[in-house]
Design an enzyme around this catalytic site. Structure first.
Site, PDB file in Angstrom:
ATOM      1  N   LYS A  23      93.440  76.778  44.858  1.00 48.49           N
ATOM      2  CA  LYS A  23      93.617  75.394  44.401  1.00 48.49           C
ATOM      3  C   LYS A  23      94.009  74.551  45.606  1.00 48.49           C
ATOM      4  O   LYS A  23      94.472  75.087  46.627  1.00 48.49           O
ATOM      5  CB  LYS A  23      94.689  75.334  43.321  1.00 48.49           C
ATOM      6  CG  LYS A  23      96.019  75.912  43.736  1.00 48.49           C
ATOM      7  CD  LYS A  23      96.920  76.099  42.547  1.00 48.49           C
ATOM      8  CE  LYS A  23      98.188  76.839  42.948  1.00 48.49           C
ATOM      9  NZ  LYS A  23      99.024  77.196  41.799  1.00 48.49           N
ATOM     10  N   ASP A  56     100.058  81.136  50.991  1.00 48.74           N
ATOM     11  CA  ASP A  56     100.658  81.858  49.868  1.00 48.74           C
ATOM     12  C   ASP A  56      99.675  82.829  49.235  1.00 48.74           C
ATOM     13  O   ASP A  56      99.724  83.102  48.049  1.00 48.74           O
ATOM     14  CB  ASP A  56     101.169  80.862  48.815  1.00 48.74           C
ATOM     15  CG  ASP A  56     102.360  81.433  48.045  1.00 48.74           C
ATOM     16  OD1 ASP A  56     103.005  82.343  48.565  1.00 48.74           O
ATOM     17  OD2 ASP A  56     102.614  80.975  46.932  1.00 48.74           O
ATOM     18  N   THR A  84      98.050  76.377  36.522  1.00 51.49           N
ATOM     19  CA  THR A  84      97.035  75.409  36.917  1.00 51.49           C
ATOM     20  C   THR A  84      95.730  75.691  36.172  1.00 51.49           C
ATOM     21  O   THR A  84      94.797  76.253  36.738  1.00 51.49           O
ATOM     22  CB  THR A  84      96.786  75.478  38.437  1.00 51.49           C
ATOM     23  OG1 THR A  84      96.913  76.835  38.857  1.00 51.49           O
ATOM     24  CG2 THR A  84      97.772  74.644  39.183  1.00 51.49           C
ATOM     25  N   ASN A 110      97.261  75.000  47.589  1.00 51.54           N
ATOM     26  CA  ASN A 110      97.406  76.171  48.451  1.00 51.54           C
ATOM     27  C   ASN A 110      96.666  76.018  49.776  1.00 51.54           C
ATOM     28  O   ASN A 110      96.592  76.965  50.558  1.00 51.54           O
ATOM     29  CB  ASN A 110      96.882  77.425  47.751  1.00 51.54           C
ATOM     30  CG  ASN A 110      97.889  78.012  46.790  1.00 51.54           C
ATOM     31  OD1 ASN A 110      99.053  77.638  46.793  1.00 51.54           O
ATOM     32  ND2 ASN A 110      97.439  78.929  45.949  1.00 51.54           N
ATOM     33  N   GLY A 149     110.190  79.779  43.604  1.00 48.93           N
ATOM     34  CA  GLY A 149     109.311  80.343  42.580  1.00 48.93           C
ATOM     35  C   GLY A 149     110.156  80.964  41.490  1.00 48.93           C
ATOM     36  O   GLY A 149     111.366  80.747  41.418  1.00 48.93           O
ATOM     37  N   ASP A 194      93.902  82.529  42.632  1.00 43.54           N
ATOM     38  CA  ASP A 194      94.703  81.323  42.449  1.00 43.54           C
ATOM     39  C   ASP A 194      94.379  80.270  43.510  1.00 43.54           C
ATOM     40  O   ASP A 194      95.271  79.632  44.059  1.00 43.54           O
ATOM     41  CB  ASP A 194      96.197  81.673  42.480  1.00 43.54           C
ATOM     42  CG  ASP A 194      97.074  80.552  41.918  1.00 43.54           C
ATOM     43  OD1 ASP A 194      96.570  79.785  41.074  1.00 43.54           O
ATOM     44  OD2 ASP A 194      98.233  80.448  42.326  1.00 43.54           O
TER      45      ASP A 194
END
Length: 368
Positions: free
Chosen positions: A144, A163, A182, A147, A30, A142
């Site tokens: 998506k 995560d 994203t 993940n 990251g 977040d």
């Protein structure tokens, strides 16, 4: 309290994390962190360790402590657990539960049979986990497909939100960094820079449900500005022929989650009560061919390094099962990824949380 001083009881001191864990391989990177596959030396248990360089966190110590304290309290069967936290002079190490079943899209493509009912069961697990977070006053922000990982290679494996919250720790909760990560999953009110609530997660679950039923995203444009306009207006369609065999109940479910007005949008509780989730309106017709073709065309693996490489975990687990692991019991990674991280943090490699690896590189029209 500054990192490095006597902190909360859940944080453990470690002069050298490699005295406790044997590092195997890097699973992802990251902005100022690295995820490493590791084995606890005493129990031989495999874990994922998120190494965070403290140099990159200056000025964010208090918020980081608060975030990790919250993460440590989260215990849900469909959320990857934060088992332990270690701290050394230069790093924080988050010891995460390792999930070995691979990525959601990979599993769908590999299947020979896939139905609305399969998609409904996946979304039900996600809704249950996110409702748990919302009940704790936590907004994920977040959600998506990238993940969402399977717990194990078993055919009936549960799905896991991975995560969780770490994106927030890394400062990617701002409108700008969300957009560059994203944008296709972000609720209209976030792009509009309005105050937002738990409803943003429900929008994202609607987007995920849409993709699970057709294999392509509801919003797509090569031009980011036009893409944002579509999202802001909540402009999406159930295109023919891709949606011709999908039930009206499924479409109704998605429309209630992908509602432009957050005050009118379904909550997780309402979504869990919808007939497509709680009833028997999800169809058993095999839609594998069309969905898997679209997934392969619209969600090709990014050339950028994934934030968490689930495929590397699957590969490593298979090596262990076959007894062909090349690594002896005393071997460690020649250069610790965390050492490289510290160098990166000091030379200004932090990209401010904007990591384009976190999603498809472009949003295309459905492919014939």
């Amino acid at each position: 309290m500054p990192l490095g001083e006597d902190g909360p009881s859940w944080k453990k001191r470690a002069q050298d994390i490699r005295e406790i864990y044997e590092f195997r391989e890097t699973l992802g990177t990251g902005a100022f962190s690295e995820v490493v596959l590791a084995e606890e030396k005493t129990s031989r248990k495999l874990v994922a360790i998120k190494c965070i360089a403290k140099k990159a966190l200056e000025g964010k110590e208090t918020s980081l402590e608060n975030e990790i304290a919250v993460l440590h309290k989260i215990k849900h069967p469909n959320i990857v657990a934060l088992d332990d936290i270690y701290e050394s002079g230069g790093h924080l190490y988050l010891i995460m539960q390792l999930v070995s079943g691979g990525e959601l899209f990979d599993r769908i493509v590999e299947k020979g049979f896939y139905t609305e009912r399969d998609a409904s069961q996946l979304i039900r697990q996600i809704l249950d986990a996110v409702q748990y977070l919302h009940d704790m006053g936590i907004v994920h922000r977040d959600l998506k497909p990238e993940n969402l990982l399977y717990y194990s290679p078993d055919l009936d494996s549960k799905i896991m939100i991975s995560d969780f919250g770490l994106s927030k720790i890394e400062g990617s909760g701002s409108v700008m960094s969300t957009a560059c990560g994203t944008p296709g999953y972000v609720a209209p009110e976030v792009l509009a820079q309005k105050p937002y609530s738990k409803a943003v997660d429900c929008w994202s679950i609607g987007v995920i449900a849409y993709i699970l039923l057709c294999g392509y995203p509801p919003f797509y444009d090569e031009n980011d500005a036009k893409l944002f306009e579509q999202i802001l207006r909540a402009e999406y369609e159930f295109d023919s022929p891709y949606w011709d065999d999908i039930s009206e109940s499924a479409k109704d479910f998605i429309q209630h989650l992908m509602e432009k007005d957050p005050s009118q949008r379904f909550t997780c509780e309402q979504a869990l009560q919808h007939p497509w989730i709680a009833g028997d309106t999800a169809l058993d017709k095999n839609i594998h061919q069309s969905v898997s073709e679209q997934i392969k065309k619209n969600f090709a693996k990014s050339k950028w390094k994934q934030a968490f490489n689930a495929t590397a975990v699957v590969r490593h687990m298979r090596k262990l099962q076959l007894g062909t692991s090349q690594e002896g019991p005393g071997q460690t990674t020649p250069t610790s990824p965390c050492d490289l991280l510290e160098a990166g943090a000091s030379n200004g490699s932090d990209s401010g949380g904007c990591d384009r690896s976190l999603g498809p590189s472009s949003h295309r029209l459905p492919q014939d």
